[in-house]
Enzyme design. Structure first.
Site, short mmCIF file in Angstrom:
data_model
loop_
_atom_site.label_atom_id
_atom_site.label_comp_id
_atom_site.label_asym_id
_atom_site.label_seq_id
_atom_site.Cartn_x
_atom_site.Cartn_y
_atom_site.Cartn_z
N HIS A 18 0.84 -1.19 0.00
CA HIS A 18 0.00 0.00 0.00
C HIS A 18 0.88 1.24 0.00
O HIS A 18 2.10 1.17 -0.16
CB HIS A 18 -0.98 -0.01 1.18
N HIS A 21 4.09 1.39 2.18
CA HIS A 21 5.22 0.63 1.61
C HIS A 21 5.84 1.42 0.45
O HIS A 21 7.06 1.50 0.32
CB HIS A 21 4.74 -0.73 1.07
N CYS A 126 0.43 -10.73 22.16
CA CYS A 126 -0.40 -10.23 21.06
C CYS A 126 0.04 -10.92 19.78
O CYS A 126 1.19 -10.77 19.35
CB CYS A 126 -0.25 -8.71 20.93
N CYS A 129 1.09 -8.40 16.98
CA CYS A 129 2.45 -7.86 17.10
C CYS A 129 3.50 -8.96 17.18
O CYS A 129 4.70 -8.69 17.02
CB CYS A 129 2.57 -7.00 18.36
N CYS A 143 -3.69 -4.41 23.73
CA CYS A 143 -2.50 -4.07 22.95
C CYS A 143 -2.65 -2.63 22.46
O CYS A 143 -3.69 -2.28 21.88
CB CYS A 143 -2.36 -5.02 21.76
N HIS A 146 -3.14 -2.79 18.37
CA HIS A 146 -4.27 -3.51 17.76
C HIS A 146 -5.58 -3.37 18.53
O HIS A 146 -6.63 -3.81 18.05
CB HIS A 146 -3.92 -5.00 17.61
N LYS A 295 -5.25 6.81 10.04
CA LYS A 295 -4.21 5.92 9.54
C LYS A 295 -4.83 4.90 8.58
O LYS A 295 -5.92 4.38 8.82
CB LYS A 295 -3.53 5.20 10.70
N LYS A 298 -6.83 -1.61 6.06
CA LYS A 298 -7.62 -2.41 5.12
C LYS A 298 -9.06 -2.54 5.60
O LYS A 298 -10.01 -2.51 4.82
CB LYS A 298 -6.96 -3.79 4.96
#
Length: 648
Positions: A18, A21, A126, A129, A143, A146, A295, A298
């Site tokens: 995405h 990256h 987690c 992670c 977490c 997440h 942020k 997906k």
């Protein structure tokens, strides 16, 4: 030649590539190209991280085994980079045999050094992670990344004595301010080191996870994914005996996003210390790209596909936008509106317009070849001074990963070259037959364009090479001396043929968002339609559309503004409306605007208004304004557009 090694993080293959990256990799590519342009021995590494719980889960969700799934997603990354003009020297995968051997070698070194021990541990794990959290690290029992409640796991594992190296690491960071940059992340790491971080669990029992690299000293365990993944930076260079490791590691820089700061700033250097390997030279940390201040995710459906944007607006424009829009280290919001606005203002209006008008004038006045440069005047020396400063600042800022500042510096030269054209008025010099002076002006412009094109190669390589080709130059990396460009202005050979025209960045229009049409209301038809009274026109003096279409409205930039010598209420403007020379417009706006407030502003001009004299001064058009309470507001585009653009 100084060694320079740049790496991206190796990307986890649990999702497709995405914008995040794409940004990191384009930054790394631009930095590596910059160092190649400077003549440094450069190595650029990227790749994929393919072990751990998340890969197993993603593979199962896709009905594949982990290896087949990793092959598929890894290939998506590998195929994407050439399409974004990414020129990495190597693409590494953690499933590569040589990487596995290197991981086992480093593990054995750390074990033999007495820094790995076996113990039982219970903690909050987690799976997202792939790490244990302490009670203190959890936020409301969840977490922090997440927002899920971790699973409490108690099991026997191997641990790395990370705590043994935390104080030496703190001392190293304190003694080397450039080790972690920007400074805010350096301070964040120093803050972490004040806490009791303890030791690092570096294994997973095969009873729970088999998809990983087996420990060299216990076949019942696989390596923790971070202890595995980080070693890619040296396994790719052939550690311990590879020639690339000996050549490049001394100049190693890692480029990461802020969410993986801790593994790279604490886990990795302490691992290197234990294994007796010199520390990397620098860690460079960037922020997040957000969409509508959120942020990318997906699950939220706001992920931006980099190739889609590159295909839609052009790869060079996309790369330029990413580097100029984000202030490195801070978060930045992505929107197509911002991309199109920056495209039109910076690329179409400033850079594209400079190339188009300059090449056209070279053909008109000198038959399409670079003229001789005569004696310089103060106006020319001002261009050289601004150009040398702009290039020096660009190089300094780019080297320190301050890309938006670097490009802003370079654009000072681009904008000044456009202003220099208007100030020196080549069309007037030609009309007066002053060909020696005209040749000097055109040479100064073309040489400035050459320097701009060369400095843009790290950011937009193919377009940079096109610009140089239009100037009659074949790009050759080995022939570039970037540092020398800041101290001379005569690299373009007189007599060199240049292109007749240039259309590098045609103006872009943002596609309007389609609104779902409202369903028509059902209305009962009247029983009988009775003829009503004749409808009179709302305004007796309304014009037809054909009459309105005769009015030619265009956008132009005010280059100069001065009081009318014979009228206090009038200003005399010189407006660049995309013509060969600026047009003069007299406007009755002196009561509301100071001349210096207007220079650089884009305005709407009635283009085909018959010229007339106002108090003895010819006006070639009319600037449009709107009356408002207490004054006037000038009409203009909402974002920068190419001078001469028609209003429609």
């Amino acid at each position: 030649m100084k060694p320079f090694f740049i790496s991206t993080p190796i990307y986890y293959v649990n999702a497709r590539p995405h914008l995040g990256h794409g940004y990191t990799t384009i930054v790394a590519d631009s930095v590596s190209r910059f160092h190649r342009l400077r003549g440094d021995a450069t190595f650029f590494l990227t790749g994929t991280d393919e072990h751990g719980d998340k890969i197993v889960q993603a593979a199962e969700a896709n009905g594949q085994d982990p290896k087949a799934y990793s092959d598929t997603i890894s290939q998506l990354f590998k195929d994407l980079w050439p399409e974004l003009e990414v020129s990495n020297d190597q693409f590494i995968r953690t499933t590569d045999t040589r990487h596995k051997l290197c991981v086992r070698h480093v593990l054995q070194q750390v074990f033999d050094n007495g820094d790995i021990y076996f113990d039982e541990y219970g903690g909050h794990y987690c799976f997202g992670c792939e790490r244990f959290y302490t009670e203190k690290e959890l936020v409301d029992g969840k977490c922090p990344d997440h927002q899920t409640v971790p699973t409490f796991i108690k099991e026997k594992n191997y641990f790395f004595r990370m705590s043994k190296y935390l104080e030496p690491l703190r001392q190293h960071i304190e003694a080397n301010p450039d080790f972690i940059q920007p400074e805010r992340y350096r301070n964040e790491v120093l803050s972490m080191l004040k806490e009791d971080l303890g030791d690092l669990c570096i294994s997973r029992p095969k009873t729970r996870l088999t998809w990983g690299i087996e420990l060299p000293f216990d076949s019942d365990f696989v390596t923790y994914v971070w202890f595995d993944a980080l070693i890619n930076y040296i396994s790719a260079l052939g550690y311990p005996d590879g020639e690339d490791f000996r050549k490049y590691w001394a100049g190693a820089h890692h480029l990461v996003a802020k969410d993986i700061l801790k593994p790279h700033a604490i886990f990795w250097p302490t691992m290197l210390m234990s294994a007796g390997i010199p520390l990397y030279k620098g860690l460079r940390v960037h922020g997040y790209w957000t969409v509508n201040e959120t942020k990318m995710s997906k699950s939220l459906g706001n992920v931006v596909a980099p190739l889609d944007m590159a295909k839609k607006y052009g790869l060079s424009a996309f790369r330029y936008f990413l580097l100029s829009e984000m202030s490195f280290g801070q978060d930045s919001s992505f929107s197509e509106d911002a991309l199109v606005g920056r495209f039109n203002a910076d690329l179409a209006n400033d850079l594209g317009n400079l190339f188009s008008r300059s090449l056209s004038m070279t053909h008109k006045y000198f038959g399409g070849v670079v003229p001789e440069c005569g004696e310089l005047e103060d106006l020319d020396r001002e261009v050289l001074e601004i150009g040398h400063n702009a290039m020096a600042n660009f190089q300094t800022q780019f080297e320190h990963f301050q890309f938006s500042r670097a490009l802003k510096s370079l654009w000072e030269l681009i904008r000044h070259l456009n202003k220099y054209i208007d100030s020196s008025a080549p069309w007037t010099l030609y009309k007066n037959g002053d060909m020696n002076r005209l040749g000097t002006v055109i040479y100064v412009i073309l040489e400035g364009m050459r320097k701009v094109a060369l400095h843009l190669w790290p950011v937009m390589p193919s377009t940079s090479e096109t610009m140089l080709t239009q100037l009659g130059i074949k790009f050759a990396l080995e022939g570039v001396d970037l540092e020398a460009e800041t101290s001379s202005w005569f690299g373009l050979a007189p007599g060199t043929p240049v292109a007749e025209r240039s259309n590098l960045f045609p103006r872009q229009d943002l596609e309007p968002k389609e609104d779902k049409p409202a369903e028509p209301k059902k209305v009962k038809a009247p029983k009988e339609a009775k003829p009503g009274p004749k409808i009179e026109m709302a305004c007796p003096e309304c014009i037809e559309f054909e009459d309105f279409a005769k009015v030619d409205l265009r956008v132009g930039t005010v280059l100069e503004a001065a009081p009318h010598p014979e009228a206090d209420r009038l200003l005399v403007l010189k407006v660049d409306a995309g013509e060969e020379s600026p047009r003069q417009v007299v406007a009755g706006i002196a009561e509301f605007f100071k001349p210096e407030e207007l220079v650089g502003r884009q305005v709407v001009v009635v283009f085909n208004l018959k010229p007339r004299k106002l108090r003895g001064t010819v006006s070639q058009g009319m600037v449009l304004a709107v009356k408002k309470e207490g004054g006037l507001a000038l009409l203009g585009p909402s974002s920068g557009v190419v001078n001469g653009s028609k209003v429609s």
